[in-house]
Design an enzyme around this catalytic site. Structure first.
Site, PDB file in Angstrom:
ATOM      1  N   CYS A 115     -39.321   2.513   1.799  1.00 20.29           N
ATOM      2  CA  CYS A 115     -39.415   1.912   0.455  1.00 20.29           C
ATOM      3  C   CYS A 115     -40.689   1.103   0.250  1.00 20.29           C
ATOM      4  CB  CYS A 115     -38.205   1.032   0.188  1.00 20.29           C
ATOM      5  SG  CYS A 115     -36.672   1.961   0.149  1.00 20.29           S
ATOM      6  N   HIS A 248     -39.978  -3.832  -5.719  1.00 21.03           N
ATOM      7  CA  HIS A 248     -39.214  -2.650  -5.335  1.00 21.03           C
ATOM      8  C   HIS A 248     -37.806  -2.802  -5.903  1.00 21.03           C
ATOM      9  CE1 HIS A 248     -37.273   0.472  -3.226  1.00 21.03           C
ATOM     10  NE2 HIS A 248     -36.669  -0.308  -2.341  1.00 21.03           N
ATOM     11  N   ASN A 278     -32.520   2.868  -6.789  1.00 29.76           N
ATOM     12  CA  ASN A 278     -33.577   2.701  -5.787  1.00 29.76           C
ATOM     13  C   ASN A 278     -34.250   4.051  -5.535  1.00 29.76           C
ATOM     14  OD1 ASN A 278     -35.089   2.361  -3.472  1.00 29.76           O
ATOM     15  ND2 ASN A 278     -33.535   1.195  -2.363  1.00 29.76           N
TER      16      ASN A 278
HETATM   17  N1  ACO Z   1     -17.759   1.107  -4.175  1.00 35.01           N
HETATM   18  C1  ACO Z   1     -16.741   0.277  -3.914  1.00 35.01           C
HETATM   19  N2  ACO Z   1     -16.694  -0.491  -2.804  1.00 35.01           N
HETATM   20  C2  ACO Z   1     -17.710  -0.376  -1.933  1.00 35.01           C
HETATM   21  C3  ACO Z   1     -18.803   0.489  -2.141  1.00 35.01           C
HETATM   22  C4  ACO Z   1     -18.801   1.251  -3.314  1.00 35.01           C
HETATM   23  N3  ACO Z   1     -19.801   2.107  -3.618  1.00 35.01           N
HETATM   24  N4  ACO Z   1     -19.642   0.383  -1.098  1.00 35.01           N
HETATM   25  C5  ACO Z   1     -19.137  -0.532  -0.269  1.00 35.01           C
HETATM   26  N5  ACO Z   1     -17.954  -0.991  -0.764  1.00 35.01           N
HETATM   27  C6  ACO Z   1     -17.056  -2.012  -0.187  1.00 35.01           C
HETATM   28  C7  ACO Z   1     -17.219  -2.172   1.304  1.00 35.01           C
HETATM   29  O1  ACO Z   1     -16.453  -1.210   2.001  1.00 35.01           O
HETATM   30  C8  ACO Z   1     -16.738  -3.589   1.527  1.00 35.01           C
HETATM   31  O2  ACO Z   1     -15.327  -3.554   1.569  1.00 35.01           O
HETATM   32  P1  ACO Z   1     -14.488  -4.521   2.575  1.00 35.01           P
HETATM   33  O3  ACO Z   1     -14.854  -5.928   2.148  1.00 35.01           O
HETATM   34  O4  ACO Z   1     -13.089  -4.160   2.302  1.00 35.01           O
HETATM   35  O5  ACO Z   1     -14.986  -4.189   3.938  1.00 35.01           O
HETATM   36  C9  ACO Z   1     -17.132  -4.329   0.265  1.00 35.01           C
HETATM   37  O6  ACO Z   1     -17.417  -3.293  -0.712  1.00 35.01           O
HETATM   38  C10 ACO Z   1     -18.351  -5.237   0.427  1.00 35.01           C
HETATM   39  O7  ACO Z   1     -19.395  -4.545   1.092  1.00 35.01           O
HETATM   40  P2  ACO Z   1     -20.807  -5.221   1.392  1.00 35.01           P
HETATM   41  O8  ACO Z   1     -21.686  -4.224   2.062  1.00 35.01           O
HETATM   42  O9  ACO Z   1     -20.606  -6.540   2.089  1.00 35.01           O
HETATM   43  O10 ACO Z   1     -21.315  -5.518  -0.117  1.00 35.01           O
HETATM   44  P3  ACO Z   1     -22.631  -6.254  -0.597  1.00 35.01           P
HETATM   45  O11 ACO Z   1     -22.243  -7.308  -1.551  1.00 35.01           O
HETATM   46  O12 ACO Z   1     -23.532  -6.644   0.533  1.00 35.01           O
HETATM   47  O13 ACO Z   1     -23.375  -5.122  -1.442  1.00 35.01           O
HETATM   48  C11 ACO Z   1     -25.229  -3.555  -1.154  1.00 35.01           C
HETATM   49  C12 ACO Z   1     -23.773  -3.913  -0.814  1.00 35.01           C
HETATM   50  C13 ACO Z   1     -25.296  -3.272  -2.635  1.00 35.01           C
HETATM   51  C14 ACO Z   1     -25.616  -2.344  -0.349  1.00 35.01           C
HETATM   52  C15 ACO Z   1     -26.167  -4.732  -0.807  1.00 35.01           C
HETATM   53  O14 ACO Z   1     -25.868  -5.223   0.475  1.00 35.01           O
HETATM   54  C16 ACO Z   1     -27.648  -4.360  -0.834  1.00 35.01           C
HETATM   55  O15 ACO Z   1     -28.218  -4.103  -1.878  1.00 35.01           O
HETATM   56  N6  ACO Z   1     -28.346  -4.397   0.318  1.00 35.01           N
HETATM   57  C17 ACO Z   1     -29.773  -4.235   0.410  1.00 35.01           C
HETATM   58  C18 ACO Z   1     -30.241  -2.825   0.134  1.00 35.01           C
HETATM   59  C19 ACO Z   1     -31.763  -2.763   0.320  1.00 35.01           C
HETATM   60  O16 ACO Z   1     -32.485  -3.625  -0.106  1.00 35.01           O
HETATM   61  N7  ACO Z   1     -32.244  -1.770   1.050  1.00 35.01           N
HETATM   62  C20 ACO Z   1     -33.669  -1.773   1.370  1.00 35.01           C
HETATM   63  C21 ACO Z   1     -34.389  -0.725   0.718  1.00 35.01           C
HETATM   64  S1  ACO Z   1     -33.685   0.847   1.007  1.00 35.01           S
HETATM   65  C22 ACO Z   1     -34.753   1.744   2.055  1.00 35.01           C
HETATM   66  O17 ACO Z   1     -35.657   1.238   2.657  1.00 35.01           O
HETATM   67  C23 ACO Z   1     -34.390   3.181   2.299  1.00 35.01           C
END
Ligand code: ACO
Length: 321
Positions: A115, A248, A278
């Site tokens: 990214c 980004h 993204n």
């Molecule tokens: N729909 C419903 N529920 C979901 C989904 C979904 N699509 N995906 C995950 N959940 C659930 C999980 O199973 C978890 O359930 P549990 O509490 O029962 O275990 C719950 O939601 C919370 O999951 P988290 O991963 O803790 O949620 P978070 O608030 O952290 O959000 C997210 C997740 C959106 C992925 C966030 O962490 C994020 O944006 N992270 C950074 C991404 C990023 O910047 N990546 C870098 C660039 S990408 C690259 O380089 C390729």
């Protein structure tokens, strides 16, 4: 006025026609529009058509950037493509784009920083233009990220989309505009938090994206803020002094968190995450192009670009447009 050297002479972008909404995804996997919007800010993403490749998206964005620069392919002498989803293992997508543009001179190559790829590519282009003999570099971020998603993994597949953005970067003596500062970093200790579980050498396959989202999230906010401070310090300014922040587009909560840490207003932050999701290396030039064409980013404005991604890799670019 802060002096810059290599100036952005043209910007362009391209999104595939097909739009996939959160509701459409929720009909196929266990997720909901509410969850995706609340956790990421994403409402929809564009997905490339069958037979539409990263090079096709890159060429479309490139043509718009070349036109915006009032140039022709003959004026270019360098093509750098940032992508994690190349058409083929080799030749480079840049070489394929060079052929599709019918450019019969110059050099073309890909770079890989996931990214953060576009920020890395801009830094490389800026350095090569400074070193010479190059005059006009076409820098592209292009991705068909949908092709490396595990469409049964709801924790990743809802977050990404396809697209491309491009800039023409040109040498200019005595210009008040242009790239003022670059800052890039990487830390290979975090490979396990964000990676693709396949590749030519290890598995002889392409693989799928794997991510420990919440851990990536915490590092992203911290490292992005540091990168922007480092970049601003090189130029002797504070991050809040910029006109526009073009980040980004991974997650609206990351953008809000970085904005709060650096004292930016929400109006200063260009966000396309709701509509593009993204798009990895394409997201920064895509967002820049949207804000330039809708009249927000104008010539003379001070703009900070930033990205964070797998590796981990991260970085920022400060430029006067
Ligand atoms: N729909 C419903 N529920 C979901 C989904 C979904 N699509 N995906 C995950 N959940 C659930 C999980 O199973 C978890 O359930 P549990 O509490 O029962 O275990 C719950 O939601 C919370 O999951 P988290 O991963 O803790 O949620 P978070 O608030 O952290 O959000 C997210 C997740 C959106 C992925 C966030 O962490 C994020 O944006 N992270 C950074 C991404 C990023 O910047 N990546 C870098 C660039 S990408 C690259 O380089 C390729």
């Amino acid at each position: 006025m802060i002096k810059g050297n290599n100036i952005v002479t043209g910007v362009g972008s391209y999104l595939p026609e097909r739009v996939v909404t959160n509701d459409e995804l929720a009909r196929k996997i266990d997720t909901s529009d509410e969850w995706i919007k609340e956790r990421s800010g994403i409402r929809q993403r564009h997905i490339a058509a069958e037979g539409e490749y990263t090079s096709d998206l890159g060429v479309a964005a490139a043509r718009r950037a070349i036109e915006d620069a009032n140039m022709s392919v003959n004026d270019l002498d360098l093509i750098i493509v940032a992508t994690t989803t190349p058409d083929l293992t080799f030749p480079s997508t840049a070489s394929i784009i060079q052929e599709k543009l019918e450019m019969r001179h110059g050099a073309a190559f890909d770079i890989q920083a996931v990214c953060s790829g576009f920020i890395y590519a801009l830094h490389i282009a800026d350095s090569m233009l400074r070193a010479g003999p190059y005059k006009n570099a076409l820098v592209i971020g292009a991705e068909t990220f949908s092709r490396i998603l595990d469409w049964e993994d709801r924790s990743t597949c809802v977050l990404f989309g396809d697209g491309a953005g491009a800039m023409v970067l040109s040498t200019a003596n005595d210009s008040d505009s242009g790239i003022i500062a670059n800052f890039i970093r990487s830390d290979g200790r975090y490979c396990d938090l964000l990676y693709v579980d396949g590749g030519p050498s290890r598995t002889q396959s392409v693989g799928h994206v794997r991510m420990v989202g919440n851990q990536v999230f915490r590092r992203a906010v911290k490292d992005i803020a540091i990168a922007m401070k480092e970049c601003a310090a090189i130029a002797g300014i504070e991050p809040k002094d910029i006109d526009w922040f073009v980040p980004h587009q991974a997650n609206q909560r990351i953008l809000d968190g970085v904005g709060r840490q650096l004292g930016l207003t929400s109006e200063q932050i260009i966000s396309t995450v709701a509509h593009h999701a993204n798009t990895s290396a394409a997201s920064v030039p895509l967002a820049f192009d949207v804000a330039m064409r809708d009249g927000r980013i104008k010539r003379g404005d001070l703009v900070m670009l930033e990205a964070f991604g797998g590796g981990f890799t991260w970085g920022a670019t400060l430029l006067r447009f």
